[in-house]
Scaffold this motif. Structure first.
Motif, PDB file in Angstrom:
ATOM      1  N   LYS A  90     -56.686 -54.062 -96.576  1.00 59.19           N
ATOM      2  CA  LYS A  90     -56.949 -53.439 -97.755  1.00 59.19           C
ATOM      3  C   LYS A  90     -56.139 -53.545 -98.983  1.00 59.19           C
ATOM      4  CE  LYS A  90     -54.280 -49.095 -96.085  1.00 59.19           C
ATOM      5  NZ  LYS A  90     -54.255 -47.518 -96.082  1.00 59.19           N
ATOM      6  N   TYR A  91     -54.849 -53.891 -98.953  1.00 61.88           N
ATOM      7  CA  TYR A  91     -53.834 -54.273-100.149  1.00 61.88           C
ATOM      8  C   TYR A  91     -54.047 -55.672-100.298  1.00 61.88           C
ATOM      9  CZ  TYR A  91     -51.889 -49.719 -98.593  1.00 61.88           C
ATOM     10  OH  TYR A  91     -51.556 -48.524 -98.250  1.00 61.88           O
ATOM     11  N   VAL A  92     -54.209 -56.577 -99.332  1.00 61.51           N
ATOM     12  CA  VAL A  92     -54.726 -57.951 -99.534  1.00 61.51           C
ATOM     13  C   VAL A  92     -55.889 -58.207-100.669  1.00 61.51           C
ATOM     14  CG1 VAL A  92     -55.181 -59.998 -98.730  1.00 61.51           C
ATOM     15  CG2 VAL A  92     -53.619 -58.756 -97.658  1.00 61.51           C
ATOM     16  N   ASP A  93     -56.925 -57.357-100.326  1.00 63.59           N
ATOM     17  CA  ASP A  93     -57.907 -57.253-101.157  1.00 63.59           C
ATOM     18  C   ASP A  93     -57.744 -56.883-102.430  1.00 63.59           C
ATOM     19  OD1 ASP A  93     -59.326 -57.840 -98.769  1.00 63.59           O
ATOM     20  OD2 ASP A  93     -60.383 -55.791 -98.533  1.00 63.59           O
ATOM     21  N   GLU A  94     -57.055 -55.866-102.777  1.00 65.94           N
ATOM     22  CA  GLU A  94     -56.732 -55.641-103.990  1.00 65.94           C
ATOM     23  C   GLU A  94     -56.062 -56.717-105.045  1.00 65.94           C
ATOM     24  OE1 GLU A  94     -58.454 -52.943-105.298  1.00 65.94           O
ATOM     25  OE2 GLU A  94     -59.248 -52.841-103.206  1.00 65.94           O
ATOM     26  N   VAL A  95     -55.045 -57.131-104.290  1.00 66.77           N
ATOM     27  CA  VAL A  95     -54.266 -58.333-105.087  1.00 66.77           C
ATOM     28  C   VAL A  95     -55.356 -59.640-105.360  1.00 66.77           C
ATOM     29  CG1 VAL A  95     -52.279 -60.085-104.700  1.00 66.77           C
ATOM     30  CG2 VAL A  95     -52.119 -57.669-104.109  1.00 66.77           C
ATOM     31  N   VAL A 138     -58.543 -62.472-109.224  1.00 69.46           N
ATOM     32  CA  VAL A 138     -59.966 -63.132-109.716  1.00 69.46           C
ATOM     33  C   VAL A 138     -60.068 -62.711-111.185  1.00 69.46           C
ATOM     34  CG1 VAL A 138     -62.512 -63.398-109.420  1.00 69.46           C
ATOM     35  CG2 VAL A 138     -60.984 -63.465-107.174  1.00 69.46           C
ATOM     36  N   ASP A 139     -60.075 -61.680-111.504  1.00 65.99           N
ATOM     37  CA  ASP A 139     -60.322 -61.067-112.838  1.00 65.99           C
ATOM     38  C   ASP A 139     -59.189 -61.733-113.758  1.00 65.99           C
ATOM     39  OD1 ASP A 139     -61.196 -58.880-114.758  1.00 65.99           O
ATOM     40  OD2 ASP A 139     -59.019 -58.397-114.834  1.00 65.99           O
ATOM     41  N   LEU A 140     -57.920 -61.971-113.540  1.00 63.38           N
ATOM     42  CA  LEU A 140     -56.884 -62.695-114.340  1.00 63.38           C
ATOM     43  C   LEU A 140     -57.148 -63.905-114.560  1.00 63.38           C
ATOM     44  CD1 LEU A 140     -53.519 -61.002-113.335  1.00 63.38           C
ATOM     45  CD2 LEU A 140     -54.903 -60.250-115.080  1.00 63.38           C
ATOM     46  N   TYR A 169     -53.998 -62.307 -91.547  1.00 60.04           N
ATOM     47  CA  TYR A 169     -55.054 -63.226 -91.914  1.00 60.04           C
ATOM     48  C   TYR A 169     -56.187 -62.231 -92.647  1.00 60.04           C
ATOM     49  CZ  TYR A 169     -55.017 -67.330 -88.986  1.00 60.04           C
ATOM     50  OH  TYR A 169     -54.569 -68.517 -88.560  1.00 60.04           O
ATOM     51  N   ALA A 170     -56.851 -63.051 -93.356  1.00 61.72           N
ATOM     52  CA  ALA A 170     -57.906 -62.488 -94.215  1.00 61.72           C
ATOM     53  C   ALA A 170     -59.159 -63.271 -94.330  1.00 61.72           C
ATOM     54  CB  ALA A 170     -57.248 -61.908 -95.399  1.00 61.72           C
ATOM     55  N   GLU A 171     -59.669 -63.638 -93.326  1.00 57.65           N
ATOM     56  CA  GLU A 171     -60.912 -64.589 -93.547  1.00 57.65           C
ATOM     57  C   GLU A 171     -61.997 -64.060 -94.173  1.00 57.65           C
ATOM     58  OE1 GLU A 171     -61.772 -65.985 -89.582  1.00 57.65           O
ATOM     59  OE2 GLU A 171     -60.360 -67.572 -89.559  1.00 57.65           O
ATOM     60  N   GLY A 172     -62.470 -64.710 -95.115  1.00 57.80           N
ATOM     61  CA  GLY A 172     -63.923 -64.098 -95.709  1.00 57.80           C
ATOM     62  C   GLY A 172     -63.348 -63.670 -97.133  1.00 57.80           C
ATOM     63  N   TRP A 173     -63.996 -62.532 -97.533  1.00 55.74           N
ATOM     64  CA  TRP A 173     -63.946 -62.161 -99.024  1.00 55.74           C
ATOM     65  C   TRP A 173     -63.505 -60.877 -99.051  1.00 55.74           C
ATOM     66  CZ3 TRP A 173     -63.072 -64.764-102.910  1.00 55.74           C
ATOM     67  CH2 TRP A 173     -63.225 -64.224-104.251  1.00 55.74           C
ATOM     68  N   PRO A 174     -62.790 -60.509-100.270  1.00 56.02           N
ATOM     69  CA  PRO A 174     -62.358 -59.040-100.429  1.00 56.02           C
ATOM     70  C   PRO A 174     -63.248 -58.140-100.022  1.00 56.02           C
ATOM     71  CG  PRO A 174     -61.393 -60.426-102.200  1.00 56.02           C
ATOM     72  CD  PRO A 174     -62.384 -61.226-101.446  1.00 56.02           C
ATOM     73  N   ARG A 175     -62.937 -57.209 -99.108  1.00 49.14           N
ATOM     74  CA  ARG A 175     -63.808 -55.978 -98.640  1.00 49.14           C
ATOM     75  C   ARG A 175     -64.991 -56.547 -97.767  1.00 49.14           C
ATOM     76  NH1 ARG A 175     -63.735 -53.243-104.513  1.00 49.14           N
ATOM     77  NH2 ARG A 175     -61.651 -52.760-104.768  1.00 49.14           N
ATOM     78  N   GLN A 176     -64.918 -57.668 -97.434  1.00 51.23           N
ATOM     79  CA  GLN A 176     -66.116 -58.323 -96.609  1.00 51.23           C
ATOM     80  C   GLN A 176     -65.056 -59.301 -95.638  1.00 51.23           C
ATOM     81  OE1 GLN A 176     -69.312 -60.269 -98.818  1.00 51.23           O
ATOM     82  NE2 GLN A 176     -68.819 -58.866-100.367  1.00 51.23           N
ATOM     83  N   ARG A 177     -64.203 -58.689 -95.059  1.00 46.20           N
ATOM     84  CA  ARG A 177     -63.367 -59.703 -94.204  1.00 46.20           C
ATOM     85  C   ARG A 177     -63.498 -59.545 -92.662  1.00 46.20           C
ATOM     86  NH1 ARG A 177     -60.486 -62.497 -97.963  1.00 46.20           N
ATOM     87  NH2 ARG A 177     -59.162 -60.822 -99.200  1.00 46.20           N
ATOM     88  N   TYR A 178     -63.346 -60.705 -91.959  1.00 46.58           N
ATOM     89  CA  TYR A 178     -63.459 -60.582 -90.665  1.00 46.58           C
ATOM     90  C   TYR A 178     -62.316 -60.139 -89.744  1.00 46.58           C
ATOM     91  CZ  TYR A 178     -67.471 -63.821 -91.777  1.00 46.58           C
ATOM     92  OH  TYR A 178     -68.637 -64.309 -92.131  1.00 46.58           O
ATOM     93  N   TYR A 179     -61.208 -59.500 -90.424  1.00 44.54           N
ATOM     94  CA  TYR A 179     -60.242 -58.820 -89.851  1.00 44.54           C
ATOM     95  C   TYR A 179     -60.042 -57.396 -90.477  1.00 44.54           C
ATOM     96  CZ  TYR A 179     -58.623 -63.337 -87.723  1.00 44.54           C
ATOM     97  OH  TYR A 179     -58.456 -64.720 -86.757  1.00 44.54           O
ATOM     98  N   GLN A 180     -59.433 -56.567 -89.786  1.00 49.84           N
ATOM     99  CA  GLN A 180     -58.902 -55.346 -90.269  1.00 49.84           C
ATOM    100  C   GLN A 180     -57.556 -55.478 -91.045  1.00 49.84           C
ATOM    101  OE1 GLN A 180     -62.488 -54.676 -89.636  1.00 49.84           O
ATOM    102  NE2 GLN A 180     -61.444 -52.926 -90.425  1.00 49.84           N
ATOM    103  N   GLY A 181     -57.098 -54.551 -91.679  1.00 44.27           N
ATOM    104  CA  GLY A 181     -55.858 -54.552 -92.161  1.00 44.27           C
ATOM    105  C   GLY A 181     -55.537 -55.152 -93.630  1.00 44.27           C
ATOM    106  N   HIS A 192     -53.498 -68.802 -97.492  1.00 39.81           N
ATOM    107  CA  HIS A 192     -52.047 -68.552 -97.504  1.00 39.81           C
ATOM    108  C   HIS A 192     -51.969 -67.219 -98.530  1.00 39.81           C
ATOM    109  CE1 HIS A 192     -51.125 -72.567 -95.997  1.00 39.81           C
ATOM    110  NE2 HIS A 192     -51.920 -71.965 -95.102  1.00 39.81           N
ATOM    111  N   LEU A 193     -51.924 -66.061 -97.877  1.00 38.20           N
ATOM    112  CA  LEU A 193     -52.000 -64.827 -98.788  1.00 38.20           C
ATOM    113  C   LEU A 193     -50.922 -64.517 -99.516  1.00 38.20           C
ATOM    114  CD1 LEU A 193     -53.782 -62.708 -95.944  1.00 38.20           C
ATOM    115  CD2 LEU A 193     -54.864 -64.067 -97.732  1.00 38.20           C
ATOM    116  N   HIS A 194     -49.575 -65.037 -99.197  1.00 36.39           N
ATOM    117  CA  HIS A 194     -48.392 -64.754 -99.875  1.00 36.39           C
ATOM    118  C   HIS A 194     -48.377 -65.766-101.049  1.00 36.39           C
ATOM    119  CE1 HIS A 194     -47.969 -67.844 -96.865  1.00 36.39           C
ATOM    120  NE2 HIS A 194     -46.533 -68.177 -97.163  1.00 36.39           N
ATOM    121  N   HIS A 195     -48.990 -67.138-100.840  1.00 35.10           N
ATOM    122  CA  HIS A 195     -49.029 -67.915-102.080  1.00 35.10           C
ATOM    123  C   HIS A 195     -50.233 -67.336-103.141  1.00 35.10           C
ATOM    124  CE1 HIS A 195     -47.062 -71.679-100.306  1.00 35.10           C
ATOM    125  NE2 HIS A 195     -46.314 -70.610-100.180  1.00 35.10           N
ATOM    126  N   MET A 196     -51.354 -66.662-102.360  1.00 36.82           N
ATOM    127  CA  MET A 196     -52.228 -66.347-103.209  1.00 36.82           C
ATOM    128  C   MET A 196     -51.746 -65.057-104.190  1.00 36.82           C
ATOM    129  SD  MET A 196     -54.252 -63.406-103.526  1.00 36.82           S
ATOM    130  CE  MET A 196     -54.215 -62.445-101.902  1.00 36.82           C
TER     131      MET A 196
END
Length: 423
Positions: free
Chosen positions: A66-71, A76-78, A52-64, A263-267
């Protein structure tokens, strides 16, 4: 009970494997589907699906995360680089979900919207019985020119000025030619309307610089699904440019408005697909258009002949003169022959013909991605002619189709297999 419920697991696996074997032996021409590369498949089957990664990278409502955020930040950049946008939101889980977010973020119940009617190629999410209606919008439809197979520019401009809508929506599902965004976006801005473009079907063509460029033609916000001409996993995206304070409205509308966890795997799969499209997208999109044009030239009654048949991945065929049930007869018969496409209403069809519409909608993007070129499209058209016009036994043709398809199993325009050797 011996094995307990394991038999159900086994049965599901059996169906999955049967589907994959069958699909790899057919010619899939569904205009809303594609096939993902092995690299994208790896992302989709990854442990990201468990997070789960609700919210925005580096501003999440869940811990854990850090790798999801980087992806996600790479994504976004690409996507911004690929589409020349100021921002890309990868969180929508479908194109319809992206449309929901825009309607919820930029409009209020009772606001007026102008969209493309479904019988003219519009998507159901734009309609009163879809996401727009669920938002409470007063939905009006674009005047349509059957001869041009497109929005009637003069009548549409008049309608915008008369209605003064809150939002106008371009794009759709039956989409052989670019919509008149450049002509009508300034009119919409005159009355203070947002300009939205649903690029679900043509996102890959836009990425490959082979269709129109909505964000440069006056569009405020572009939505799309990510699994049609854009050959990623099922999902959605929102792109926008020079959107000012309205960005915050869209951010809220996505989360917590219309979804919780994306859906982080699809992201992750979307991100890899964006990299593939930056590397191979222009050649892929150009070949899609070439293949669509080649398929259209092979003997059926194709819509838009005087306009070159198509400028997208779609070929629209009128089969009403072949059988009284028209598309309702042709599509199932072709499936028996291993050629998969869908029946489709044409603009002049009454809605009661929804099960027996005049048209077939054909998309060439998946067969292009497995390496097929213009000559292959001509062969496909011959297979179709043999079934629908020559009345050959579809089961006989199915065997030939399966044999023909054996040569086309790799996913090209990807880092896994590069470009087709024949190019």
């Amino acid at each position: 009970m011996e094995n307990g419920y394991k038999t159900y697991r086994d049965k599901v696996i059996e169906y999955l494997e049967a589907h994959e074997k069958w699909r790899s032996s057919t010619i899939n021409l569904i205009a809303s589907e594609n096939v993902t590369s092995p690299s994208v498949n790896r992302a989709v089957s990854s442990g990201f699906m468990h997070k789960y990664a609700e919210g925005w990278p580096r501003q999440r409502y869940y811990q854990g995360c850090k790798y999801v955020d980087e992806v996600e930040l790479i994504g976004v950049d690409l996507f911004c680089k690929l589409f020349g946008s100021d921002f890309a939101d990868l969180r929508p889980i479908s194109g319809t979900n992206a449309n929901q977010a825009v309607f919820f973020g930029l409009t209020q119940p009772g606001d007026k919207a102008i969209v493309l009617h479904t019988s003219h190629g519009g998507h159901i999410s734009h309609m009163p019985f879809g996401a727009a209606g669920m938002r409470g919008l007063e939905v009006h439809t674009w005047p349509f020119d059957n001869e041009e197979f497109n929005i009637d520019v003069d009548k549409a401009a008049q309608l915008i000025r008369e209605l003064e809508p809150r939002i106008v929506v371009f794009g759709g599902s039956l989409f052989p030619f670019p919509h008149p965004v450049k002509e009508l976006a300034p009119v919409a801005k005159e009355v203070g309307a947002y300009v939205m473009y649903d690029a679900a079907h043509v996102l890959g063509l836009i990425a490959g610089k082979q269709f129109q460029d909505p964000l440069r033609e006056g569009v405020d916000v572009m939505t799309a699904s990510t699994h049609k001409t854009f050959p990623g996993p099922q999902g959605g995206i929102i792109l926008y440019k020079n959107f000012g304070d309205d960005v915050a409205k869209l951010q809220w509308a996505i989360f917590p408005g219309v979804l919780s966890n994306h859906h982080l795997h699809h992201m992750a799969g979307k991100v890899i697909t964006a990299a593939e499209m930056l590397e191979f997208g222009e050649k892929y999109a150009a070949q899609i258009v070439k293949n669509a044009e080649a398929l259209a030239e092979e003997g059926f009654k194709v819509i838009g002949e005087d306009k070159g048949y198509t400028e997208s991945h779609q070929v629209i065929v009128d089969v009403s003169d072949l059988h009284e049930a028209a598309g309702g007869w042709a599509a199932p018969l072709l499936e028996e022959a291993g050629i998969i496409l869908n029946k489709n209403l044409l603009p002049w069809d009454p809605l009661e013909k929804v099960n027996t519409p005049s048209g077939l909608r054909i998309g060439v993007q998946e067969m292009t991605r497995v390496g097929m070129l213009e000559d292959n499209m001509k062969d496909i058209a011959v297979f179709m002619r043999r079934v629908l016009i020559d009345k050959e036994d579809p089961k006989k043709v199915e065997k030939e189709v399966a044999e023909y398809r054996k040569e086309y199993q790799k996913v090209y325009y990807s880092f896994d297999h590069g470009l087709p050797m024949k190019e």
